[in-house]
Design an enzyme around this catalytic site. Structure first.
Site, PDB file in Angstrom:
ATOM      1  N   HIS A 293       7.254 -33.918  13.336  1.00  0.00           N
ATOM      2  CA  HIS A 293       6.928 -32.996  14.422  1.00  0.00           C
ATOM      3  C   HIS A 293       6.970 -33.687  15.783  1.00  0.00           C
ATOM      4  CE1 HIS A 293       2.837 -34.726  13.923  1.00  0.00           C
ATOM      5  NE2 HIS A 293       2.700 -34.418  15.194  1.00  0.00           N
TER       6      HIS A 293
ATOM      7  N   ARG B 258      -3.825 -25.311  17.379  1.00  0.00           N
ATOM      8  CA  ARG B 258      -3.309 -26.474  18.098  1.00  0.00           C
ATOM      9  C   ARG B 258      -3.517 -26.354  19.609  1.00  0.00           C
ATOM     10  NH1 ARG B 258      -2.447 -31.129  15.251  1.00  0.00           N
ATOM     11  NH2 ARG B 258      -2.335 -30.427  13.113  1.00  0.00           N
TER      12      ARG B 258
ATOM     13  N   HIS C 147       4.750 -28.998  16.568  1.00  0.00           N
ATOM     14  CA  HIS C 147       4.254 -28.560  15.261  1.00  0.00           C
ATOM     15  C   HIS C 147       4.843 -27.202  14.890  1.00  0.00           C
ATOM     16  CE1 HIS C 147       1.518 -31.350  13.398  1.00  0.00           C
ATOM     17  NE2 HIS C 147       0.957 -31.623  14.570  1.00  0.00           N
TER      18      HIS C 147
END
Length: 661
Positions: A262, A193, A239
């Site tokens: 999220h 991410r 997340h």
């Protein structure tokens, strides 16, 4: 000068020729000494002027250097440095105004057109020139950092974005896989991410700057650009471990009373990041206005669906507080709730395709070239050229391709189901220290951002390498994932078009679907895992292109819709479907074969589509459903059942080769 004079005299009969030695001596015919003296005088005057120009304060001269501010970082400039900068930019007539107002470098980003008007800059053109001049300082900060990204190349990040990146809350994203369990299937899907968030911030800046440069009348300012980039950077802060596995599978099982996504955690984590790292003053120092701009950033991350079709026709009151309706198009850059076309998708399409080895059919750089804001009803929307409509259908087709081939891959789904099962078993026994030394479970960490900061994919190794007896069952499941001892694939089916299936109680139905042929093995609901996968273009059953507005070359200020039948007759009729995937936890061959027969019988009972291998795994059951035996294909006139029986006879008659005598 000399050439001009000679040409003038040629018309009067003068003839000029060069000496063979190249000394530049002119032989003048029918011209008196007065003309020669005139030429010499003009030559001397030209040289004199040339010498005088050489002492003008050019870029490298001492005189220009004296005009330059003493420090390279504009935020450290005093009032005199600012005045020097104005002189260099040709705006020296405003020096006294800036000196009287004591405007130093650290307040330059906060200046607005209204401030300049109040300080006495009455001419609109002068105010706009000053704002544009000051913007150059912000747009090209001297202390920007360059990131070398495999997708976008060299990315230049504003110093404020770098300050956010260099925090524990953002660095946590280095340890969360972008595609969760897909890394166990696709070896290249190792990206996280962290890099995706940096890519989204970069693309958000590219799009908003493109609009700013193309349409100055939109009055996009530094604050707008910086807020949009921060929203892109921080949109995925919330997340959990293995990305969508956490909020899509784990939390619904452990916190059934809580509707949580999220994005909710991203908002809380952003507040925690600002507060715990003392960034309020840093935000102010770069020209942001608090709390207005923080609210604007959070609204972009979370978004809020608008009424109607998003075009402003009959829409209710403006739902946002961070920016007025005049700048509503800014909400369509990071998370576009109207049409789904946003920079978040652009980055993960390009990045995921790159790491998965799947071709990306959408070119976001082309969209950047044609993006334009048009007024539609009461709102301003980001539109694109009419000729780009086919590319947008390709974009959503790429999304479906990624879901089919990677995100909802049958092995990826069962691995994620097994990881979820292990996390559920381990939840009561994993302790995470949160705020004020409070101990949290995995599922409780979403209520405490200090504890949530410590929760990453690392929990997988924590369980796998633990020696605690209470984690033994979870440890065995994860060890099976590592050793590839997975639950067995039984089959996939689909409900009738227009029918929506809820996943509850489906496992029990499969176990209870006893076929007419008795089975030697008994099953219960716990032996099956049933995944209901929703496949669509991002807007359930709607066509997202109907939400997009286009403009044409002849009038770029008028926006309009383009219907599907105006594009092609080969586009999809439906934009949503459900896939039902069934797995069995019993992995021996006999149990798997029996489970496959149960699955076929269940499909008959529920009037679902025929499993692809139904005629192979349950040939005695598929003839029982008449609809499954009507061959409506256009391939040829052959009977598929006869082909299957013929193939079996041929395989049975093959002679066996003796390898050893």
């Amino acid at each position: 000068l000399l050439s001009t004079t000679v040409n003038q005299r040629r018309r009067a009969g003068a003839v000029c020729s060069k000496d063979t030695r190249g000394a530049g001596i002119f032989h003048l015919q029918r011209v008196g000494a007065a003309f020669a003296a005139e030429i010499q005088s003009k030559m001397n005057g030209g040289e004199s002027r040339k010498r005088r120009r050489s002492f003008s304060p050019d870029r490298g001269s001492p005189e220009r250097g004296a005009l330059q501010p003493s420090k390279s970082n504009y935020q450290e400039w005093d009032v005199e440095d600012v005045c020097r900068f104005l002189r260099v930019q040709g705006l020296g007539k405003f020096e006294q105004l800036f000196r009287a107002a004591q405007l130093s470098g650290d307040v330059l980003p906060m200046l607005t057109e209204r401030d300049l008007e109040e300080e006495g800059v009455s001419v609109l053109g002068d105010r706009l020139k000053l704002i544009k001049c000051i913007n150059t300082l912000w747009q090209n900060p001297i202390d920007a950092k360059v990131f070398n990204d495999p997708i976008h190349g060299h990315i230049e990040m504003h110093p404020l974005l770098v300050r956010i990146i260099d925090t524990p809350q953002f660095q946590r994203l280095r340890f969360i896989k972008q595609l969760g369990g897909a890394y166990f299937v696709y070896p290249g899907a190792s990206h996280n991410r962290f890099e995706h968030s940096i890519g989204v911030a970069h693309l958000a800046g590219q799009l908003v700057k493109a609009l700013c440069g193309r349409q100055p009348e939109l009055r996009i300012n530094n604050r707008d650009i910086l807020c949009v980039q921060i929203a892109g950077l921080c949109h995925d802060l919330g997340h959990g471990p293995f990305s969508h596995l956490f909020d899509g599978k784990f939390i619904p099982q452990r916190r059934k009373d809580k509707k949580w996504k999220h994005e909710d955690a991203s908002l809380e984590m952003f507040d925690h990041l600002i507060a715990s790292n003392g960034l309020e003053d840093v935000l102010l120092s770069y020209g942001l206005v608090l709390p207005e701009d923080v609210k604007f950033i959070k609204e972009q991350i979370r978004g809020r669906p608008t009424e109607g079709d998003g075009a402003g026709d009959g829409a209710k009151d403006w739902p946002y507080e961070g920016r007025t309706q005049e700048k509503g198009f800014l909400y369509e850059i990071v998370a576009n709730k109207r049409s789904g076309i946003d920079v978040d998708k652009w980055d993960y399409f390009a990045r995921d395709c790159h790491h998965l080895g799947i071709r990306n059919n959408f070119d976001f750089e082309r969209f950047l070239k044609f993006a334009r804001v048009c007024e539609v009803g009461k709102r301003k929307l980001i539109c694109t050229r009419d000729k780009e409509v086919g590319d947008l259908y390709n974009m959503f087709h790429t999304r479906i391709t990624l879901h089919r081939r990677a995100y909802q891959h049958r092995v990826v789904n069962i691995i994620e189901s097994m990881i979820t099962e292990a996390l559920v078993l381990a939840d009561p026994h994993i302790q995470i220290v949160g705020k004020d030394m409070q101990i949290c479970k995995i599922s409780e960490s979403i209520d405490d951002m200090e504890a949530y900061t410590k929760l990453t994919d690392n929990v997988f190794e924590q369980i796998l390498n633990s020696s605690k007896p209470e984690l033994q069952k979870a440890r065995e499941i994860l060890n099976n994932v590592v050793c590839r001892n997975l639950y067995k694939w039984i089959g996939q089916t689909q409900p009738e078009a227009g029918t929506e299936i809820k996943p509850e109680e489906l496992s029990g139905e499969v176990a209870a679907a006893v076929p007419s042929t008795p089975l030697d093995i008994q099953f219960c609901a716990e032996d099956f895992i049933v995944n209901v996968v929703q496949m669509d273009y991002g807007m359930k059953g709607k066509n997202p292109i109907n939400k997009v507005r286009f403009y044409c070359k002849s009038d770029p200020n008028v926006a309009f819709k383009i219907r599907k039948d105006q594009v092609s007759q080969m586009l999809p009729e439906r934009f949503t479907e459900q896939l039902i995937q069934v797995y069995c936890k019993k992995t021996d061959n006999k149990s798997v074969q029996a489970a496959q027969k149960l699955f076929v019988q269940w499909c008959i009972n529920r009037n679902f589509s025929k499993p692809r291998d139904g005629d192979i795994v349950a040939p005695e059951l598929t003839p029982l459903k008449i609809e499954w035996n009507n061959d409506n294909s256009d391939s040829d006139d052959s009977n598929p059942r006869e082909e299957l029986q013929s193939s079996r006879r041929a395989n049975g008659c093959k002679s066996k080769t003796r390898l050893f005598q």
